[in-house]
Design a protein around this motif. Structure first.
Motif, PDB file in Angstrom:
ATOM      1  N   GLU A 168     -29.223 -21.946  20.030  1.00 33.38           N
ATOM      2  CA  GLU A 168     -27.916 -21.501  20.529  1.00 33.38           C
ATOM      3  C   GLU A 168     -27.891 -21.494  22.052  1.00 33.38           C
ATOM      4  OE1 GLU A 168     -26.274 -17.162  20.890  1.00 33.38           O
ATOM      5  OE2 GLU A 168     -25.896 -17.853  18.825  1.00 33.38           O
ATOM      6  N   ASP A 214     -25.576 -23.817  24.533  1.00 27.89           N
ATOM      7  CA  ASP A 214     -24.731 -23.203  25.554  1.00 27.89           C
ATOM      8  C   ASP A 214     -24.952 -23.856  26.914  1.00 27.89           C
ATOM      9  OD1 ASP A 214     -23.005 -21.387  24.415  1.00 27.89           O
ATOM     10  OD2 ASP A 214     -24.426 -19.732  24.442  1.00 27.89           O
ATOM     11  N   TRP A 225     -21.136 -21.567  22.365  1.00 28.05           N
ATOM     12  CA  TRP A 225     -21.634 -21.725  21.001  1.00 28.05           C
ATOM     13  C   TRP A 225     -22.122 -20.404  20.409  1.00 28.05           C
ATOM     14  CZ3 TRP A 225     -20.314 -26.208  19.028  1.00 28.05           C
ATOM     15  CH2 TRP A 225     -20.003 -27.228  19.919  1.00 28.05           C
ATOM     16  N   ARG A 269     -17.212 -26.966  15.719  1.00 24.52           N
ATOM     17  CA  ARG A 269     -16.499 -26.872  16.991  1.00 24.52           C
ATOM     18  C   ARG A 269     -16.598 -28.213  17.707  1.00 24.52           C
ATOM     19  NH1 ARG A 269     -17.578 -21.531  20.042  1.00 24.52           N
ATOM     20  NH2 ARG A 269     -16.031 -20.903  18.476  1.00 24.52           N
ATOM     21  N   GLY A 322     -17.331 -30.349  20.712  1.00 24.56           N
ATOM     22  CA  GLY A 322     -18.231 -30.154  21.844  1.00 24.56           C
ATOM     23  C   GLY A 322     -17.988 -31.181  22.926  1.00 24.56           C
ATOM     24  N   ARG A 327     -22.497 -25.722  12.862  1.00 29.07           N
ATOM     25  CA  ARG A 327     -23.617 -24.785  12.858  1.00 29.07           C
ATOM     26  C   ARG A 327     -24.015 -24.508  11.425  1.00 29.07           C
ATOM     27  NH1 ARG A 327     -24.348 -19.581  16.856  1.00 29.07           N
ATOM     28  NH2 ARG A 327     -26.599 -19.331  16.493  1.00 29.07           N
ATOM     29  N   PHE A 355     -28.265 -26.650  14.426  1.00 28.76           N
ATOM     30  CA  PHE A 355     -26.972 -27.272  14.687  1.00 28.76           C
ATOM     31  C   PHE A 355     -27.031 -28.741  14.288  1.00 28.76           C
ATOM     32  CE2 PHE A 355     -27.001 -23.659  17.502  1.00 28.76           C
ATOM     33  CZ  PHE A 355     -25.676 -23.235  17.568  1.00 28.76           C
TER      34      PHE A 355
END
Length: 983
Positions: A662, A666, A673, A682, A684, A701, A707
């Protein structure tokens, strides 16, 4: 017989093993193990080539890979032929055909030698000052003539029938060089249990021990010990010994390229395997034991055939059993040449005299020379030589009158240059040893160590101790030498003739006077001098000439040598064949086509394909009588009205796993995230450090520490590379593992109002209702009984799913899904339809609607930039003044006014006033343009200066036949409310 100059009882080759070869059509005999150089010298052949510029006669200068003169065309047949092969390296094999180069009509009578006569007109740098008038003559006369004269050998025209091999390998210690230092270091490392690779460019181990007659190791002759040491290493399970293997390149992170010659030395009947093998080695530690290179003396006419290095003459005598002449002169400034003279004399060769530029030689040498009956002339110099096709005499001058001596060979040594090429390639910093006038390894940039004479360690006891330490273990080795060498000089002597042709770069005909001329014309840096004179730019890369040229330049500039600089040593250390580098990447594998698991089905369905990177992607599926536009329009209608099935397997896929996954995400993406829950997706957006858009894709995720990242089709390698780069260099503290899974998953996208109805019967283990699996969700389940990752995502603006299944099951799952889809009125669609549908929704394609100079805000994606994160890649770049200034190009939509059926051309310029003075000021350009079947009009997107503020205004697209009025609109043309995607 294998040659009149072969001395019985000398050398290490077996007289009974003879081979036959030809040189320029004449047949000669040789011994198995001979190089072409030793074989020709054994037969009394010294003239083997012509120099590049002056076409002067040239012979063998060295006995190793640093050879600048003796370059041959080597052939087995018309197809298996290679030019510019160093005769000092090429081993003779039965049936070999060798040819001289750069001469016409023959080697002994070369018309090009006219250049030597007119050499005053061909001085250094002449090419910068000539061929300038008349201007029209350049293309018609000068350039064709220069191109015809360029080069030495002639490139083969037939396809190379040979095969080449390749290996990747890791090791604890890589030792480069199998001389005394290298073998000692390898034994030291191997006895600790480390995984060791030792390589050497020669067929046999020993390095200088091959010709050093006065060195003993552990009470044995040096070469005998080297053979035993190499055999011991080869027998160890943790050691790989690679003879005939050159370490040609030292790259980042202790990655080295090695070229192993496998069959170049074998006769045709046995040369049926790969010709060469490329070793790509990653070593924890590298030991450089690359030795030192003998330097020639610089004096007038020092390039005639028969003039060679003293170490070369010693090698030909002691290893190959060949005398380089019957009356040999010696000219030196270093003790090593004395030992060559002693060996020749003891072998029965007449040594006319040793000419030593120094007032005194090392201890005991003059006395030993006198005992052998060799005349020694101290504080003398050679002022010239004679002999057209081979040296016949030398002129010697001391304090008195000059005297001529008849000779048929002349051996020289000005001292030894440490071979620091690989060290420099590793980005290590050299330091200058002023006392001995040489550059040595200084600060290391990688985990490496130098040992032996390449490190300036000359005393044999110190060399052994240093080599044992370099290996990191222990070894019981003692050695003695006959003499401790002294002496050495750089450049010319103080009384040298400034106008004579005293060569330092033999291949390019660069003389000492050329270096002086370059300085007089304003060149002060050695890099400028190098390019003005071409010193060090030949195929030997200045191994013999660099230090001489540097010293002469320093003398004229009246500066210390380090202040003049040192030229850059680049890969490869010696020439490498294209075959070795290309390896298997030829013919169909040169630019291999990547195909999805569903490719064969698409072919059978009549798809037209387009290339997307290396991928073959179904472009559209035409039916009988349909044009491309007809097919695309039908596919678009079907997807919007019913559904479509699309092969999305080419999307890049990267698994990001680990407890810090994570935090890593980020940092790598502009959006957050930490708020994304498992089971959700999501969009990206990845930026470069400068704040520009780099790639995009949907990320799912799967768990707290896992991920599933998708990238653009063409962006997968670069995104993984960027992630790995940052992980290793910027975020090494994060516990994250990255794995490319692009080819592990086949991806079947089902898009359209009926998408759920199509896939529902095949899904088990997941509720795919709108409430349970809303847009931007994912579920791990089975599809057609196969483990799957089911993503509820859409690149069409319709209800959509992307089904990820293991690639081996991709085709079967596709067939099952498509059969049901087709029964419900759906169709397969290709990439062109995908582009139309995404453009209708204003979805960008990175690389098409972006060009490496747009930010998220420029493309209307400021929402994808987190306002809460403290840092991410590109965050600081986004704050640059030029990225927040007015007037940036921004992504907008365009529609044609007064003619909605017109489709703009991609790449067309957008202007504000088509009647302005030319050249027209450009506001931007069209990035995407399509016919929209749903809207029954043309649509386009463009990047336009201040575009977001121009919506509703009229701009223009000037074309050759007309000017088109356009209106700036939003990028979303279809279903702006986004209701259909949630169906």
């Amino acid at each position: 017989m294998s040659g009149a100059f072969r001395i019985a009882g000398k050398g290490r080759l077996t007289p009974a093993r003879t081979v036959r070869f030809t040189f320029d059509g004449k047949t000669y005999s040789a011994l198995e193990g001979d190089t072409l150089a030793s074989a020709l010298l054994a037969n009394g052949v010294h003239l083997v080539g012509r120099s590049y510029k002056y076409h002067r006669p040239r012979g063998f200068l060295t006995a190793g890979s640093e050879e600048p003169n003796a370059l041959f065309d080597i052939a087995r047949d018309s197809a298996r032929r290679q030019p510019n092969v160093r005769g000092t390296v090429q081993e003779v094999f039965d049936g070999m055909k060798a040819g001289s180069q750069n001469r016409w009509p023959s080697l002994s009578f070369d018309v090009g030698a006219i250049n030597d006569i007119v050499s005053p007109m061909l001085i250094a740098g002449f090419y910068y000052k000539t061929f300038m008038w008349p201007f029209s003559a350049w293309h018609k006369l000068y350039e064709p003539a220069i191109r015809k004269a360029a080069g030495l050998g002639v490139a083969p025209t037939e396809e190379d029938p040979d095969t080449y091999a390749s290996r990747y390998v890791h090791c604890d210690v890589l030792v480069v060089g199998a001389g005394l230092a290298g073998l000692t270091a390898a034994l030291s490392a191997a006895r600790t249990g480390k995984d060791v690779i030792i390589c050497d460019e020669k067929p046999e181990p020993g390095g200088a021990l091959q010709y050093e007659s006065g060195t003993t190791v552990n009470g044995k002759p040096g070469h005998d010990w080297a053979l035993e040491a190499a055999a011991e290493l080869a027998a160890m399970d943790n050691v790989r010994y690679l003879p005939r293997t050159t370490a040609f390149g030292y790259y980042n992170h202790n990655f080295l390229g090695l070229c192993e010659r496998l069959t170049d030395h074998l006769p045709n009947a046995k040369a049926d395997g790969p010709r060469e093998r490329l070793w790509q080695v990653r070593a924890e530690k590298v030991v450089l034991a690359t030795g030192a290179i003998d330097r020639p003396m610089v004096f007038p006419d020092n390039d005639r055939p028969g003039i060679m290095l003293a170490s070369a003459a010693r090698s030909y005598l002691n290893h190959y059993g060949v005398a380089v002449g019957s009356k040999v002169g010696v000219y030196c400034a270093h003790d090593s040449a004395y030992e060559a003279a002693f060996d020749l004399k003891r072998a029965g060769v007449t040594v006319v005299a040793i000419i030593d530029s120094r007032p005194e030689a090392g201890p005991g040498l003059a006395e030993e020379a006198a005992a052998l009956g060799i005349k020694v002339l101290q504080a003398h110099r050679i002022t010239g030589t004679k002999g057209r096709l081979r040296v016949r005499s030398m002129r010697v001058k001391g304090a008195g009158k000059a005297r001529d001596y008849d000779i048929d060979a002349l051996i020289t040594s000005a001292g030894w240059t440490p071979s620091v090429h690989l060290f420099s390639q590793s980005r290590g910093k050299l330091v200058f040893d002023a006392e001995n006038e040489r550059f040595l390894p200084g600060a290391y940039a990688q985990n490496a160590v130098s040992a032996g004479t390449c490190n300036g360690t000359d005393a044999v006891a110190d060399l052994i101790a240093e080599s044992i330490a370099a290996g990191g273990g222990i070894a019981d080795i003692e050695a003695t030498t006959a003499h401790a060498w002294t002496g050495g000089m750089l450049g010319e002597d103080d009384e040298a003739d400034p106008y004579a042709k005293a060569f330092i770069d033999y291949q390019h005909d660069v003389c000492a006077k050329d270096i002086r001329q370059a300085v007089h014309e304003g060149m002060a840096s050695i890099e400028h001098i190098k390019r003005f004179t071409t010193n060090g730019m030949a195929s030997d890369q200045g191994k013999l000439s660099n230090m001489h040229g540097l010293a002469i330049a320093a003398e004229v500039l009246d500066r210390p040598i380090p202040q003049v600089g040192l030229t850059t040593f680049r890969q490869p250390f010696t020439p490498v064949t294209f075959g070795t580098l290309i390896n298997h990447s030829r013919d169909a594998l040169f630019d291999p086509a990547r195909k999805t698991p569903i490719h064969a089905w698409a072919e059978g369905a009549g798809a037209a394909f387009e290339d997307v990177g290396n991928w073959k992607r179904a472009w559209y599926f035409p039916r009988a009588g349909e044009t491309k536009h007809d097919a695309v329009n039908r596919e678009c209608r079907t997807v919007r009205e019913a559904a479509g099935v699309f092969d999305a397997s080419t999307l890049g896929k990267i698994e990001v796993v680990g407890p810090d996954a994570e935090a890593f995400m980020d940092m790598m993406y502009s959006n957050a995230w930490s708020t994304l829950k498992p089971g959700k997706c999501r969009y990206g957006l990845m930026l470069r450090e400068d704040g520009y858009v780099y790639d995009d894709g949907v990320v799912g995720r799967l768990a707290h520490d896992r991920f599933h990242v998708t990238t653009t089709t063409g962006g997968a390698p670069r995104v993984l590379n960027m992630m790995e780069d940052y992980l290793q260099t910027e975020f090494p503290h994060l516990k994250v593992w990255l794995t490319s899974t692009t080819e592990q998953w086949a991806v079947i996208a089902v898009q359209g109002p009926m998408a759920r109805e199509i896939i529902q019967p095949f899904v088990e283990g997941a509720d795919i209702s709108n409430e349970a699996l809303p847009h931007m969700s994912l579920a791990e389940c089975t599809v057609c009984g196969v483990p799957a990752r089911l993503f509820r995502v859409s690149f069409t603006g319709e209800l959509g799913y992307e089904i990820n299944v293991p690639a081996d099951f991709g085709l079967d799952v596709w067939k099952a899904i498509f059969a049901r889809a087709e029964s419900l009125g759906a169709c397969a669609y290709g990439t062109e339809t995908m582009h139309v549908l995404r453009a209708e929704k204003g979805y960008i394609v990175v690389g098409q609607d972006t060009d490496g100079t747009v930010t998220p805000y420029d493309v209307g994606m400021g929402w994808a930039v987190s306002k809460k994160k403290k840092d991410f890649v590109g965050m600081r770049g986004l704050k640059r003044p030029d990225l927040v200034a007015e007037g940036r190009k921004q992504l907008v939509g365009l529609i044609v006014k007064n003619n909605p059926r017109l489709v703009l051309e991609e790449g067309a310029h957008v202007v504000a006033d088509p009647n302005a003075a030319k050249p027209l000021p450009t506001l931007g350009h069209v990035t995407s343009a399509y016919w929209s079947e749903a809207l029954q009009s043309g649509i386009a997107m463009a990047v336009v200066k201040n575009g977001h503020a121009l919506k509703g205004q009229t701009l223009f697209v000037p074309m050759p036949e007309r000017t088109i009025a356009i209106e700036v609109v939003d990028t979303v043309f279809y279903d702006p409310e986004g209701a259909r995607i949630h169906g």
